[in-house]
Write an enzyme that holds these catalytic residues in place. Structure first.
Site, PDB file in Angstrom:
ATOM      1  N   SER A 142       0.831  -1.266  -0.067  1.00 57.09           N
ATOM      2  CA  SER A 142      -0.027  -0.127   0.043  1.00 57.09           C
ATOM      3  C   SER A 142       0.815   1.130  -0.039  1.00 57.09           C
ATOM      4  O   SER A 142       2.074   1.234   0.599  1.00 57.09           O
ATOM      5  CB  SER A 142      -1.042   0.011   1.199  1.00 57.09           C
ATOM      6  OG  SER A 142      -1.680   1.302   1.465  1.00 57.09           O
ATOM      7  N   TYR A 156      -1.648  -0.272  10.336  1.00 58.49           N
ATOM      8  CA  TYR A 156      -1.761  -0.721   8.905  1.00 58.49           C
ATOM      9  C   TYR A 156      -0.621  -0.266   8.072  1.00 58.49           C
ATOM     10  O   TYR A 156      -0.125  -1.315   7.315  1.00 58.49           O
ATOM     11  CB  TYR A 156      -3.141  -0.059   8.227  1.00 58.49           C
ATOM     12  CG  TYR A 156      -3.370  -0.411   6.723  1.00 58.49           C
ATOM     13  CD1 TYR A 156      -4.029  -1.590   6.577  1.00 58.49           C
ATOM     14  CD2 TYR A 156      -2.926   0.661   5.666  1.00 58.49           C
ATOM     15  CE1 TYR A 156      -4.125  -1.807   4.959  1.00 58.49           C
ATOM     16  CE2 TYR A 156      -3.278   0.286   4.390  1.00 58.49           C
ATOM     17  CZ  TYR A 156      -3.884  -0.796   3.981  1.00 58.49           C
ATOM     18  OH  TYR A 156      -3.951  -1.149   2.823  1.00 58.49           O
TER      19      TYR A 156
END
Length: 247
Positions: A142, A156
């Site tokens: 990501s 995350y």
């Protein structure tokens, strides 16, 4: 290289787009999902409509027993040649000083440990060291891995930064065993993951800040995944490919 592909978290979003595109390119596809059986069935139906075989397997990639069941389903279809480590979670926006150990355990178990477990099983089947004939692994990173997601979900971001290092390390371990390992690093993509993290309007809110003034699509990320698994990327190994629109 066709054969059997496993797409974890394949019932929706990037995973679903990848499963369908890989079917278009000749793969039989095992679609892993955690909760939404209907969505997984729809993905399998789309795979089968393309003349390929599909199977939906419920399972939590953070559970070793569930991972073994996913790979057993793939074995039933034939020779595993591709793994897309797509399953992942986000959580509600929080600062680090607000995060519980339960949140952190869930985040790293699913996003990082799950990818390790799935890759372990894939290597056992693909590696020439284990009698396999090669294959490809694509991990989902990501843009948060480099942008940090400060004030929202640094956990995350850290899990995805771990994916980056894991990708490079595994790529070097199995490079001489017929396996290529790469990752894609999506930016702002129009999927349901934002809503699951409590920010359903995040895409719209971010749009004007993006260099291209638009979000990406799941299909655009799937195209990058399919390319990395293809023979066109035969000398691409240990790479993290940005699909961020320049962000």
């Amino acid at each position: 290289m066709s054969g059997v592909a496993i797409v974890t978290g394949g019932s929706r979003g990037i995973g679903r787009a990848a499963a369908i595109l890989l079917a278009e390119r000749g793969y039989d596809v095992v679609v892993n999902y955690q909760a939404n059986a209907q969505a997984a069935a729809e993905t399998v139906a789309a795979v089968e409509a393309l003349g390929r075989r599909g199977a939906a397997v419920r399972g939590d990639v953070g559970s070793e027993a569930d991972v073994l069941a996913i790979f057993a389903a793939a074995d039933a279809l034939g020779r595993l040649t591709a793994l897309v480590n797509n399953a992942g979670v986000v959580d509600r926006p929080q600062r680090i000083d607000e995060m519980s150990v339960e949140r952190l355990e869930r985040m790293f178990r699913i996003n990082l440990t799950g990818s390790f477990l799935c890759a372990r099983e894939a290597v056992k089947r693909m590696s020439t060291r284990h009698g396999g004939q090669g294959g490809g692994i694509v991990n989902l990173s990501s843009a948060a891995a480099v942008l940090t997601a400060a004030g929202q979900y640094v956990d995350y971001a850290a899990s995805k930064a771990g994916i980056d290092v894991f990708t490079l390390g595994l790529a070097r371990e199995v490079a001489a065993e017929g396996i290529r390992v790469n990752a894609v690093r999506p930016g702002i993509i129009d999927t349901e993951i934002h809503a699951s993290g409590g920010l359903p309007d995040r895409v719209a809110q971010m749009r004007d800040q993006l260099p291209m003034k638009r979000e990406g699509t799941a299909h655009e990320v799937a195209l990058a995944i399919a390319w990395l698994l293809s023979d066109e990327a035969s000398y691409t190994n240990g790479s993290v490919l940005n699909v961020t629109g320049g962000r």
